[in-house]
Design a protein around this motif. Structure first.
Motif, PDB file in Angstrom:
ATOM      1  N   UNK A 204       0.837  -1.200   0.000  1.00  0.00           N
ATOM      2  CA  UNK A 204       0.000   0.000   0.000  1.00  0.00           C
ATOM      3  C   UNK A 204       0.874   1.253   0.000  1.00  0.00           C
ATOM      4  N   UNK A 205       0.625   2.143  -0.949  1.00  0.00           N
ATOM      5  CA  UNK A 205       1.465   3.327  -1.116  1.00  0.00           C
ATOM      6  C   UNK A 205       0.808   4.603  -0.607  1.00  0.00           C
ATOM      7  N   UNK A 206      -0.376   4.495  -0.038  1.00  0.00           N
ATOM      8  CA  UNK A 206      -1.104   5.679   0.407  1.00  0.00           C
ATOM      9  C   UNK A 206      -2.322   5.903  -0.465  1.00  0.00           C
ATOM     10  N   UNK A 207      -3.364   6.474   0.126  1.00  0.00           N
ATOM     11  CA  UNK A 207      -4.640   6.642  -0.562  1.00  0.00           C
ATOM     12  C   UNK A 207      -5.101   5.276  -1.067  1.00  0.00           C
ATOM     13  N   UNK A 208      -5.448   5.167  -2.340  1.00  0.00           N
ATOM     14  CA  UNK A 208      -5.934   3.894  -2.880  1.00  0.00           C
ATOM     15  C   UNK A 208      -4.879   3.165  -3.697  1.00  0.00           C
ATOM     16  N   UNK A 209      -3.655   3.671  -3.716  1.00  0.00           N
ATOM     17  CA  UNK A 209      -2.616   3.099  -4.569  1.00  0.00           C
ATOM     18  C   UNK A 209      -1.989   1.860  -3.940  1.00  0.00           C
ATOM     19  N   UNK A 210      -1.760   0.862  -4.787  1.00  0.00           N
ATOM     20  CA  UNK A 210      -1.196  -0.410  -4.348  1.00  0.00           C
ATOM     21  C   UNK A 210      -0.131  -0.840  -5.347  1.00  0.00           C
ATOM     22  N   UNK A 211       1.097  -1.020  -4.867  1.00  0.00           N
ATOM     23  CA  UNK A 211       2.189  -1.495  -5.717  1.00  0.00           C
ATOM     24  C   UNK A 211       2.054  -2.999  -5.914  1.00  0.00           C
ATOM     25  N   UNK A 212       2.173  -3.440  -7.166  1.00  0.00           N
ATOM     26  CA  UNK A 212       2.028  -4.866  -7.477  1.00  0.00           C
ATOM     27  C   UNK A 212       2.931  -5.208  -8.654  1.00  0.00           C
ATOM     28  N   UNK A 213       3.396  -6.447  -8.698  1.00  0.00           N
ATOM     29  CA  UNK A 213       4.299  -6.888  -9.763  1.00  0.00           C
ATOM     30  C   UNK A 213       3.547  -7.119 -11.064  1.00  0.00           C
ATOM     31  N   UNK A 221      -6.110  -6.615 -11.943  1.00  0.00           N
ATOM     32  CA  UNK A 221      -7.486  -6.341 -12.379  1.00  0.00           C
ATOM     33  C   UNK A 221      -8.455  -6.474 -11.215  1.00  0.00           C
ATOM     34  N   UNK A 222      -8.274  -7.502 -10.389  1.00  0.00           N
ATOM     35  CA  UNK A 222      -9.137  -7.702  -9.224  1.00  0.00           C
ATOM     36  C   UNK A 222      -9.030  -6.517  -8.268  1.00  0.00           C
ATOM     37  N   UNK A 223      -7.817  -6.070  -8.017  1.00  0.00           N
ATOM     38  CA  UNK A 223      -7.604  -4.935  -7.125  1.00  0.00           C
ATOM     39  C   UNK A 223      -8.311  -3.692  -7.664  1.00  0.00           C
ATOM     40  N   UNK A 224      -8.231  -3.504  -8.975  1.00  0.00           N
ATOM     41  CA  UNK A 224      -8.915  -2.364  -9.588  1.00  0.00           C
ATOM     42  C   UNK A 224     -10.426  -2.477  -9.395  1.00  0.00           C
ATOM     43  N   UNK A 225     -10.964  -3.681  -9.581  1.00  0.00           N
ATOM     44  CA  UNK A 225     -12.400  -3.895  -9.410  1.00  0.00           C
ATOM     45  C   UNK A 225     -12.850  -3.637  -7.970  1.00  0.00           C
ATOM     46  N   UNK A 226     -11.948  -3.836  -7.027  1.00  0.00           N
ATOM     47  CA  UNK A 226     -12.262  -3.594  -5.622  1.00  0.00           C
ATOM     48  C   UNK A 226     -12.169  -2.117  -5.246  1.00  0.00           C
ATOM     49  N   UNK A 228      -9.334  -0.078  -5.810  1.00  0.00           N
ATOM     50  CA  UNK A 228      -7.984   0.404  -5.557  1.00  0.00           C
ATOM     51  C   UNK A 228      -7.280   0.698  -6.882  1.00  0.00           C
ATOM     52  N   UNK A 229      -6.137   1.364  -6.800  1.00  0.00           N
ATOM     53  CA  UNK A 229      -5.407   1.791  -7.994  1.00  0.00           C
ATOM     54  C   UNK A 229      -4.069   1.056  -8.064  1.00  0.00           C
ATOM     55  N   UNK A 230      -3.973   0.005  -8.881  1.00  0.00           N
ATOM     56  CA  UNK A 230      -2.707  -0.730  -8.978  1.00  0.00           C
ATOM     57  C   UNK A 230      -1.614   0.133  -9.608  1.00  0.00           C
ATOM     58  N   UNK A 231      -0.425   0.061  -9.012  1.00  0.00           N
ATOM     59  CA  UNK A 231       0.781   0.663  -9.574  1.00  0.00           C
ATOM     60  C   UNK A 231       1.677  -0.519  -9.942  1.00  0.00           C
ATOM     61  N   UNK A 232       1.819  -0.774 -11.226  1.00  0.00           N
ATOM     62  CA  UNK A 232       2.441  -2.015 -11.698  1.00  0.00           C
ATOM     63  C   UNK A 232       3.915  -1.785 -12.034  1.00  0.00           C
ATOM     64  N   UNK A 233       4.774  -2.651 -11.514  1.00  0.00           N
ATOM     65  CA  UNK A 233       6.208  -2.603 -11.811  1.00  0.00           C
ATOM     66  C   UNK A 233       6.684  -3.997 -12.199  1.00  0.00           C
ATOM     67  N   UNK A 234       7.621  -4.036 -13.130  1.00  0.00           N
ATOM     68  CA  UNK A 234       8.214  -5.304 -13.565  1.00  0.00           C
ATOM     69  C   UNK A 234       9.451  -5.580 -12.703  1.00  0.00           C
ATOM     70  N   UNK A 235       9.420  -6.668 -11.956  1.00  0.00           N
ATOM     71  CA  UNK A 235      10.561  -7.040 -11.099  1.00  0.00           C
ATOM     72  C   UNK A 235      10.991  -8.478 -11.402  1.00  0.00           C
ATOM     73  N   UNK A 236      10.921  -8.859 -12.666  1.00  0.00           N
ATOM     74  CA  UNK A 236      11.171 -10.251 -13.063  1.00  0.00           C
ATOM     75  C   UNK A 236      12.513 -10.786 -12.568  1.00  0.00           C
ATOM     76  N   UNK A 237      13.562  -9.948 -12.596  1.00  0.00           N
ATOM     77  CA  UNK A 237      14.883 -10.444 -12.200  1.00  0.00           C
ATOM     78  C   UNK A 237      14.966 -10.700 -10.701  1.00  0.00           C
ATOM     79  N   UNK A 238      14.213  -9.968  -9.928  1.00  0.00           N
ATOM     80  CA  UNK A 238      14.196 -10.176  -8.477  1.00  0.00           C
ATOM     81  C   UNK A 238      13.325 -11.379  -8.107  1.00  0.00           C
ATOM     82  N   UNK A 239      12.298 -11.627  -8.899  1.00  0.00           N
ATOM     83  CA  UNK A 239      11.462 -12.807  -8.653  1.00  0.00           C
ATOM     84  C   UNK A 239      12.268 -14.088  -8.845  1.00  0.00           C
ATOM     85  N   UNK A 240      13.293 -14.052  -9.685  1.00  0.00           N
ATOM     86  CA  UNK A 240      14.163 -15.219  -9.860  1.00  0.00           C
ATOM     87  C   UNK A 240      14.946 -15.544  -8.586  1.00  0.00           C
TER      88      UNK A 240
END
Length: 256
Positions: A204-213, A221-226, A228-240
């Motif tokens: 949670x980043x404050x207000x309705x914003x939510x950081x997600x991979x 999409x589910x978070x948006x439907x609920x 909230x405002x998804x803030x999407x970042x690509x972290x593929x190398x860290x997921x490894x």
């Protein structure tokens, strides 16, 4: 407008040598990881957080996962004692960063071990994963420290997952989002289950914003439907390396 600090740490040149425990090792593109880290920082900045660099620890491959070194609750900073011995040199930089922010600094002491990724704060309740990198003694020390800030901490048993927040995190309204087969659900309130692994890693980043991979588009999409405002970042190398969006920062909200 958020005016708190977001602590981050640049990835080590040895990032590809980071520890993997529950997944197979795959090659890590360190240059791509650096670009992804820049984008992650930009997402925090764009959400109103003041991005603060913890001193680099280039000899420590996992040092970019700064969350594991520090638990912040109000004006209290708890320096951890990571369960992986090779990560303990990372603590010095976390201490300096906490002291620079004028936080009240305490620490976990031997024989306790604690990784910050095991600590999920939801209002006045704190859930702590025990049985992996965090042991009983580390939990009990953290429990005492957090009690000084009016928090109640409860242990949660883990099942084949690195950290508690690898399996469950929370939306801004306190709803827990989880892969329920990875944790002891008896120790938690009702969960909102998701199917994508990256979908249970939320910041949670404050207000309705939510950081997600970016690896969890259906959950975004589910978070948006609920509402909230998804803030999407690509972290593929860290997921490894069993990393997720929670691992890469420590948020220090403004103290009222």
């Amino acid at each position: 407008m958020i005016t708190g600090a977001a602590l981050v740490r640049v990835p080590s040149s040895r990032l590809a040598d980071g520890i993997v425990t529950h997944i197979a090792r795959t090659p890590v593109d360190v240059e791509l990881a650096r670009r992804q880290h820049d984008d992650y920082r930009a997402a925090l900045d764009g959400a109103g957080w003041s991005v603060v660099d913890v001193a680099p620890a280039d000899d420590c491959p996992d040092s970019v996962f700064v969350e594991d070194t520090l638990v912040v609750c109000d004006d209290l900073a708890v320096l951890t004692r990571p369960g992986a011995k090779e990560r303990r040199p990372e603590i010095a930089g976390a201490r300096a960063a906490a002291e620079a922010l004028l936080l009240d600094v305490v620490e976990i002491r031997a024989p306790g071990t604690l990784d910050g990724g095991d600590v999920l704060q939801v209002g006045d309740r704190v859930y702590v994963g025990v049985g992996g990198r965090t042991n009983k003694e580390g939990f009990e020390q953290l429990q005492r420290h957090l009690a000084t800030r009016g928090r109640t901490a409860s242990p949660v048993a883990l099942h084949g997952v690195l950290h508690l927040k690898s399996a469950v995190t929370a939306l801004p309204d306190g709803t827990l989002v989880a892969l329920p087969n990875l944790v002891d659900i008896q120790a938690l309130p009702q969960l909102l289950p998701v199917e994508e692994e990256g979908g249970c890693h939320l910041v949670p980043l404050g207000d309705e914003r939510v950081l997600i991979a970016a690896s969890a588009p259906r959950t975004a999409d589910l978070i948006h439907q609920l509402g909230f405002a998804p803030v999407v970042v690509d972290i593929s190398e860290y997921e490894k390396l069993e990393g997720c969006v929670t691992c890469l920062s420590v948020l220090v909200p403004p103290i009222s």
